[in-house]
Design a protein around this motif. Structure first.
Motif, PDB file in Angstrom:
ATOM      1  N   SER A  99       1.316  -0.871  -0.427  1.00  0.00           N
ATOM      2  CA  SER A  99       0.147  -0.179   0.060  1.00  0.00           C
ATOM      3  C   SER A  99       0.391   1.150   0.052  1.00  0.00           C
ATOM      4  N   PHE A 100       0.021   2.252  -0.389  1.00  0.00           N
ATOM      5  CA  PHE A 100       1.010   3.615  -0.618  1.00  0.00           C
ATOM      6  C   PHE A 100       0.301   4.554   0.914  1.00  0.00           C
ATOM      7  N   THR A 101       0.257   5.577   0.918  1.00  0.00           N
ATOM      8  CA  THR A 101      -0.688   6.428   2.011  1.00  0.00           C
ATOM      9  C   THR A 101      -0.237   7.729   0.703  1.00  0.00           C
ATOM     10  N   VAL A 102      -0.815   8.294   0.151  1.00  0.00           N
ATOM     11  CA  VAL A 102      -1.128   8.984  -0.573  1.00  0.00           C
ATOM     12  C   VAL A 102      -1.653  10.937   0.154  1.00  0.00           C
ATOM     13  N   ASP A 103      -1.438  12.035  -0.427  1.00  0.00           N
ATOM     14  CA  ASP A 103      -1.831  12.707   0.821  1.00  0.00           C
ATOM     15  C   ASP A 103      -2.646  14.116  -1.008  1.00  0.00           C
TER      16      ASP A 103
ATOM     17  N   LEU B 226       4.621  -4.554  -7.977  1.00  0.00           N
ATOM     18  CA  LEU B 226       4.497  -5.839  -7.443  1.00  0.00           C
ATOM     19  C   LEU B 226       5.885  -6.555  -8.295  1.00  0.00           C
ATOM     20  N   ALA B 227       6.405  -5.841  -9.140  1.00  0.00           N
ATOM     21  CA  ALA B 227       7.775  -6.605  -9.481  1.00  0.00           C
ATOM     22  C   ALA B 227       8.869  -6.004  -9.034  1.00  0.00           C
ATOM     23  N   ARG B 228       8.040  -4.685  -8.542  1.00  0.00           N
ATOM     24  CA  ARG B 228       9.422  -4.291  -7.226  1.00  0.00           C
ATOM     25  C   ARG B 228       9.301  -4.595  -5.656  1.00  0.00           C
ATOM     26  N   ALA B 229       7.767  -5.207  -5.684  1.00  0.00           N
ATOM     27  CA  ALA B 229       7.839  -6.043  -4.041  1.00  0.00           C
ATOM     28  C   ALA B 229       8.823  -7.224  -4.284  1.00  0.00           C
ATOM     29  N   ILE B 230       8.857  -7.890  -5.086  1.00  0.00           N
ATOM     30  CA  ILE B 230       8.861  -8.849  -5.428  1.00  0.00           C
ATOM     31  C   ILE B 230      11.037  -9.310  -5.224  1.00  0.00           C
ATOM     32  N   LEU B 231      11.115  -8.446  -6.561  1.00  0.00           N
ATOM     33  CA  LEU B 231      12.770  -7.782  -6.119  1.00  0.00           C
ATOM     34  C   LEU B 231      13.025  -6.709  -4.483  1.00  0.00           C
TER      35      LEU B 231
ATOM     36  N   LEU C 275      11.866  -3.899  -4.376  1.00  0.00           N
ATOM     37  CA  LEU C 275      12.525  -2.353  -4.525  1.00  0.00           C
ATOM     38  C   LEU C 275      11.500  -1.725  -3.148  1.00  0.00           C
ATOM     39  N   VAL C 276      10.556  -1.937  -3.172  1.00  0.00           N
ATOM     40  CA  VAL C 276       9.667  -2.008  -2.650  1.00  0.00           C
ATOM     41  C   VAL C 276       8.745  -2.553  -0.797  1.00  0.00           C
ATOM     42  N   LYS C 277       8.744  -2.350   0.361  1.00  0.00           N
ATOM     43  CA  LYS C 277       8.826  -2.870   1.392  1.00  0.00           C
ATOM     44  C   LYS C 277       6.553  -2.978   1.128  1.00  0.00           C
ATOM     45  N   ALA C 278       6.704  -4.670   0.944  1.00  0.00           N
ATOM     46  CA  ALA C 278       5.070  -5.266   1.363  1.00  0.00           C
ATOM     47  C   ALA C 278       4.848  -4.659   2.378  1.00  0.00           C
ATOM     48  N   GLU C 279       3.748  -4.888   2.834  1.00  0.00           N
ATOM     49  CA  GLU C 279       3.261  -4.570   4.036  1.00  0.00           C
ATOM     50  C   GLU C 279       2.925  -6.309   4.082  1.00  0.00           C
ATOM     51  N   ALA C 280       2.603  -7.272   3.257  1.00  0.00           N
ATOM     52  CA  ALA C 280       1.653  -8.602   3.896  1.00  0.00           C
ATOM     53  C   ALA C 280       2.654  -9.650   2.794  1.00  0.00           C
ATOM     54  N   GLY C 281       2.352 -10.860   3.244  1.00  0.00           N
ATOM     55  CA  GLY C 281       2.244 -11.326   2.592  1.00  0.00           C
ATOM     56  C   GLY C 281       3.409 -12.774   2.423  1.00  0.00           C
ATOM     57  N   GLU C 282       4.224 -13.195   1.640  1.00  0.00           N
ATOM     58  CA  GLU C 282       4.969 -14.121   1.089  1.00  0.00           C
ATOM     59  C   GLU C 282       5.653 -14.224  -0.122  1.00  0.00           C
ATOM     60  N   VAL C 283       6.860 -13.822   0.020  1.00  0.00           N
ATOM     61  CA  VAL C 283       7.647 -13.945  -1.634  1.00  0.00           C
ATOM     62  C   VAL C 283       8.662 -15.131  -1.531  1.00  0.00           C
ATOM     63  N   ALA C 284       8.486 -16.370  -1.662  1.00  0.00           N
ATOM     64  CA  ALA C 284       9.540 -17.699  -1.444  1.00  0.00           C
ATOM     65  C   ALA C 284       9.992 -17.162  -3.111  1.00  0.00           C
ATOM     66  N   TRP C 285      11.491 -17.665  -2.717  1.00  0.00           N
ATOM     67  CA  TRP C 285      12.986 -17.804  -3.698  1.00  0.00           C
ATOM     68  C   TRP C 285      13.272 -18.702  -3.611  1.00  0.00           C
ATOM     69  N   LEU C 286      13.288 -20.114  -4.307  1.00  0.00           N
ATOM     70  CA  LEU C 286      13.405 -21.166  -4.332  1.00  0.00           C
ATOM     71  C   LEU C 286      13.341 -22.210  -2.433  1.00  0.00           C
ATOM     72  N   GLY C 287      11.990 -22.079  -2.297  1.00  0.00           N
ATOM     73  CA  GLY C 287      11.035 -22.328  -0.759  1.00  0.00           C
ATOM     74  C   GLY C 287      11.500 -21.419   0.174  1.00  0.00           C
ATOM     75  N   GLN C 288      12.901 -20.176   0.095  1.00  0.00           N
ATOM     76  CA  GLN C 288      13.105 -20.007   1.459  1.00  0.00           C
ATOM     77  C   GLN C 288      11.763 -18.253   1.480  1.00  0.00           C
ATOM     78  N   ASP C 289      12.012 -17.879   2.157  1.00  0.00           N
ATOM     79  CA  ASP C 289      10.824 -16.966   2.268  1.00  0.00           C
ATOM     80  C   ASP C 289      12.091 -15.510   2.219  1.00  0.00           C
ATOM     81  N   LEU C 290      11.564 -14.494   1.125  1.00  0.00           N
ATOM     82  CA  LEU C 290      12.887 -13.609   1.034  1.00  0.00           C
ATOM     83  C   LEU C 290      12.585 -11.653   1.885  1.00  0.00           C
ATOM     84  N   LEU C 291      10.932 -12.279   1.969  1.00  0.00           N
ATOM     85  CA  LEU C 291      10.228 -11.070   2.942  1.00  0.00           C
ATOM     86  C   LEU C 291      11.331 -10.553   4.772  1.00  0.00           C
ATOM     87  N   SER C 292      11.272 -12.254   4.999  1.00  0.00           N
ATOM     88  CA  SER C 292      12.051 -12.232   5.903  1.00  0.00           C
ATOM     89  C   SER C 292      13.322 -12.078   6.543  1.00  0.00           C
TER      90      SER C 292
END
Ligand SMILES: Nc1ncnc2c1ncn2[C@@H]1O[C@H](COP(=O)(O)OP(=O)(O)O)[C@@H](O)[C@H]1O
Ligand code: SF4
Ligand SMILES: [Mg+2]
Length: 353
Positions: free
Chosen positions: A17-21, A62-67, A69-86
């Protein structure tokens, strides 16, 4: 590819999510944009996954969150079985070698003060700091050749190259560290139509040669048609449909996918009129105030009270695809009986005519 190949990337219920003013002067008016709102999908080894959706539907986020480059607030991105976001930053950076990105604006994403040789070499210096100058130069020249650039141009600057050549530099830079997955974010959208096919074919050839997995993002179904093994259709941060390429194009199940396919013009006035009934009506809603229930409900000709109240979940179909629509089963049946009636009519006409 086949979906029997092992999974390399697993994305589960990812949210960004993004917060915009939107306030003016001294009055703040904060809103949350759910740019990616609960997206799940897998990518298999050696597969090309196309991601399609109108501008602003969250493809780049979505692309940037996988890499990372932008912070995901929830969910999982696993690369070869390993969670990247943690992972911490250092561990994530190491994994990043396996996943590289090709950006939309080829000239804008290359540093104008660096030579193309330096640009392509940069990731090598990050991930292989012990490589000698000679080894780096040799690898860079090899990459230039592989993407269709002349190695003699290694000391030229980006402004001396055309848009298509700059995108070849971007591709060489992404591939120089031998990644396993390349995320291409609208890699041809900024290029002349005449150049687009060359770059698409280059990516497809390299994918095959190197057995890469590829995520190919486009705002238009026609671009990903020829390259994708599977296609994921997004709308306002959510997945509407995910299916094998032929299924998406020949038997789209979600009303939005159907509308996207109908919006590609065909040169036959009768067919064109019939198609116009299902074509996309109205504008995409503001992400600041998305519709309740199904996000597509404000433009869907089949929307009813339930659609406005309840968000449909992504459900598996009998063919193995996934669709987020409360009514896709009835709609598919209705479409099938309509087509059966039409072909019976045509057969009758042929007999009498
Ligand atoms: N850094 C940001 N700050 C605020 N809003 C953003 C930012 N990046 C993207 N958005 C918003 O998130 C939504 C998705 O954008 P984006 O991922 O760029 O879509 P796409 O790539 O499909 O065009 C849009 O409404 C966009 O305005
Ligand atoms: S859930 Fe309802 S509004 Fe959404 S696509 Fe299906 S029929 Fe249309
Ligand atoms: Mg984008």
């Amino acid at each position: 590819m086949s979906s029997s190949a092992p999974k390399v990337l697993e994305v589960r219920d990812l949210k960004v999510s993004f917060t915009v003013d939107t306030g003016r002067l001294f009055r703040h008016d904060y809103h949350t944009i759910k740019a990616v709102d609960g997206v799940s999908f897998d990518v298999h080894r050696g597969e090309i996954l196309g991601i399609v959706g109108e501008s602003g539907c969250g493809k780049s986020t979505l692309a940037r969150a996988i890499l990372g480059l932008v912070k995901a607030e929830a969910g999982e991105v696993a690369w070869l079985g390993q969670d990247l976001l943690s992972l911490d930053e250092e561990a994530f950076r190491k994994k990043r070698r396996d996943i590289q990105m090709v950006f939309q604006d080829p000239s804008g994403s290359l540093d104008p003060r660096m030579t193309v040789g330096e640009i392509i070499a940069e990731p090598l210096r990050t991930f292989h700091p012990h490589m000698s100058e000679l080894q780096v130069a040799e690898r860079v020249r090899g990459m230039m050749q592989m993407v269709g650039l002349l190695p003699d141009q290694i000391n030229r600057y980006p402004h001396e190259f055309s848009g298509g050549q700059c995108q070849r530099v971007g591709i060489a830079r992404a591939l120089v560290v031998n990644p396993q997955l390349v995320v291409c974010d609208e890699p041809v959208s900024a290029l002349d139509v005449s150049i687009q096919a060359q770059i698409v074919n280059l990516l497809k050839d390299l994918q095959k040669k190197l057995n890469l997995s590829l995520i190919f993002i486009a705002h238009d179904l026609s671009v990903v048609r020829h390259v994708s093994d599977r296609v994921m259709v997004m709308y306002l941060g959510q997945v509407m449909e995910l299916a094998d390429r032929d299924q998406i194009y020949l038997e789209p199940k979600h009303p939005y996918t159907q509308a996207l396919i109908e919006s590609v013009p065909i040169p036959d006035p009768v067919l064109e009129r019939a198609r116009a009934r299902r074509a996309l009506q109205g504008d995409i809603p503001s992400p600041l105030h998305p519709p309740t229930g199904c996000v597509f409900s404000t433009r869907c000709p089949f929307a009813d009270a339930m659609c406005v109240q309840k968000r449909p979940s992504l459900e598996a179909t009998a063919q193995g695809s996934q669709v987020a629509c409360h009514h896709f089963r009835e709609l598919t049946e209705r479409q099938a009986s309509l087509e059966a009636a039409q072909s019976a009519d045509q057969a009758g006409e042929a007999e009498h005519g």
